[in-house]
Write an enzyme that holds these catalytic residues in place. Sequence first.
Site, mmCIF file in Angstrom:
data_model
loop_
_atom_site.group_PDB
_atom_site.id
_atom_site.type_symbol
_atom_site.label_atom_id
_atom_site.label_comp_id
_atom_site.label_asym_id
_atom_site.label_seq_id
_atom_site.Cartn_x
_atom_site.Cartn_y
_atom_site.Cartn_z
ATOM 1 C CE LYS A 1 41.627 34.067 48.489
ATOM 2 N NZ LYS A 1 41.381 35.520 48.347
HETATM 3 C C1 LIG Z 1 40.150 36.055 47.950
HETATM 4 C C2 LIG Z 1 39.924 37.493 48.269
HETATM 5 C C3 LIG Z 1 38.634 38.083 48.223
HETATM 6 C C4 LIG Z 1 37.409 37.314 47.762
HETATM 7 O O1 LIG Z 1 37.008 36.326 48.674
HETATM 8 P P1 LIG Z 1 36.004 35.165 48.236
HETATM 9 O O2 LIG Z 1 35.929 34.238 49.387
HETATM 10 O O3 LIG Z 1 36.632 34.530 47.014
HETATM 11 O O4 LIG Z 1 34.690 35.797 47.903
HETATM 12 C C5 LIG Z 1 38.503 39.404 48.591
HETATM 13 N N1 LIG Z 1 39.570 40.145 48.960
HETATM 14 C C6 LIG Z 1 40.823 39.628 49.015
HETATM 15 C C7 LIG Z 1 41.964 40.501 49.404
HETATM 16 C C8 LIG Z 1 41.047 38.291 48.679
HETATM 17 O O5 LIG Z 1 42.300 37.776 48.725
#
Ligand SMILES: *Cc1c(COP(=O)(O)O)cnc(C)c1O
Length: 479
Positions: A126
């Site tokens: 993120k």
């Molecule tokens: C947020 C997240 C996901 C999922 O990603 P999306 O964009 O919501 O599909 C997968 N793995 C981790 C570690 C995350 O923080």
Amino acid sequence: MFHFARNRSRRISVMDYISTRGSAPTLDFRAATLAGLASDGGLYVPAKWPQLSPDEIRGLAGLDYVETAVRVMAPFVAGALGEDELRGLCKAAYGRFSHDAVTPLVQLDHRHWLLELFHGPTLAFKDVALQLLGQLFETFLSGGDTDITIVGATSGDTGSAAIEAVAGREHIQIFMLHPEGRVSDVQRRQMTTVLAPNVHNISIDGSFDDAQAMVKRLFGDEEARAKVTLSAVNSINWARLMAQVVYYFYAAVRLGGPDRPVAFSVPTGNFGDVFAGYVAAQMGLPVAKLVVATNVNDILHRALASGDYSAGTVTPTATPSMDIQVSSNFERLLFDLAGRDGAAITAMMGEFDAKRAMTIPADMLAGARDLFASASIDGDTMALALRWAQERGGQVIDPHSAVGLAAARALNLDADIPVVTLATAHPAKFREAVERATGVRPSLPARLGNLFDREERYTRLPGDYDAVKAFILAESARG
Ligand SMILES: *Cc1c(COP(=O)(O)O)cnc(C)c1O
């Protein structure tokens, strides 16, 4: 640094953003970024997908991450930011990553690769999007007289990434709610040890859903909206998805793209990350397959396998960032599959909101299956993939990445196409689950080393909407 002369006539001069529900005003990139959600309840998408020709994609080979980011994102910000401004923001955002390649590719065996997206400040993918979003917010708000109040709820990763992205910035206050006692110590400390005065952590007596419900209620609260300009940083914000498109190009050209197609497997929750892969394909990147990898909370797998888009209750797993029943960004794909018919999407989403279920029409489903495949991975299969990566690929990976790898290996993909699994978190972030599967306890990277010695600051509030609202309004007024 030098620049090739490029054919400017093909460049888009202003990119418009339209809502998936067809009735919100068209906005430019700046306004779409600040708005987050569209006023008709839809999500903003570019009015058309910009195209990169095979030659332009070939031209990305050898460029560093920042230059790749500028080439891929320039058409999306056209009219709101110039290329040099964009380059400056990317340098600032990605300069905070601990790996020089920003998102390095690691080989596991002759066909499986990992794209490590976790070298940012909070050890989850993120950061790739939120570090840029923080820069964009600051640029778009500077010099103006608008201050924004970001309010969010987190079950772990989003909270710390958002806080790191905006800590210490002018014109922004951030309030992050987490459920008391229900996030890991690492995750909590990554939020509560950021002591910048514009950062307000709140722990709520209750569950993540209770915290989330309070945030939703605040966004619909006329009195609150009259006092502060509320803003959201969850993955419905277009700018976040845009930033994620970049690493699909970055990885593919390193594996022979555009002259060789590449498949990607994406650990999926809210359908944001994998939708960014879809965008890369629409822009001209040869993507052989996009694998939507879910845990047992598998609404997206059921939707793609049989058209059954129905929400159940959330089952907690070792991959909490994917414990989701409703994936907001799926609406963006449905919009394209429905021929960009906003009225049709308004009707479909209305039905879904009323019944928590809908059936995806067969023609739309067939369109999705051209590009997407899916798999639902249970805890045992995830743990097997974690061990396989360690024993055969020499890599200790996190449980979310292991869900992606398990799906990549379970599906019968073309044997001569490289498969890139997106590694979405650092293994140290989920070290109990990693230790259970492999016997190895990953240590926190040195730059987080003293996390457990730092001072924590947060306010604990009862699970009571009025108390939370009063706190947020009072603190925003002081800031
Ligand atoms: C947020 C997240 C996901 C999922 O990603 P999306 O964009 O919501 O599909 C997968 N793995 C981790 C570690 C995350 O923080």
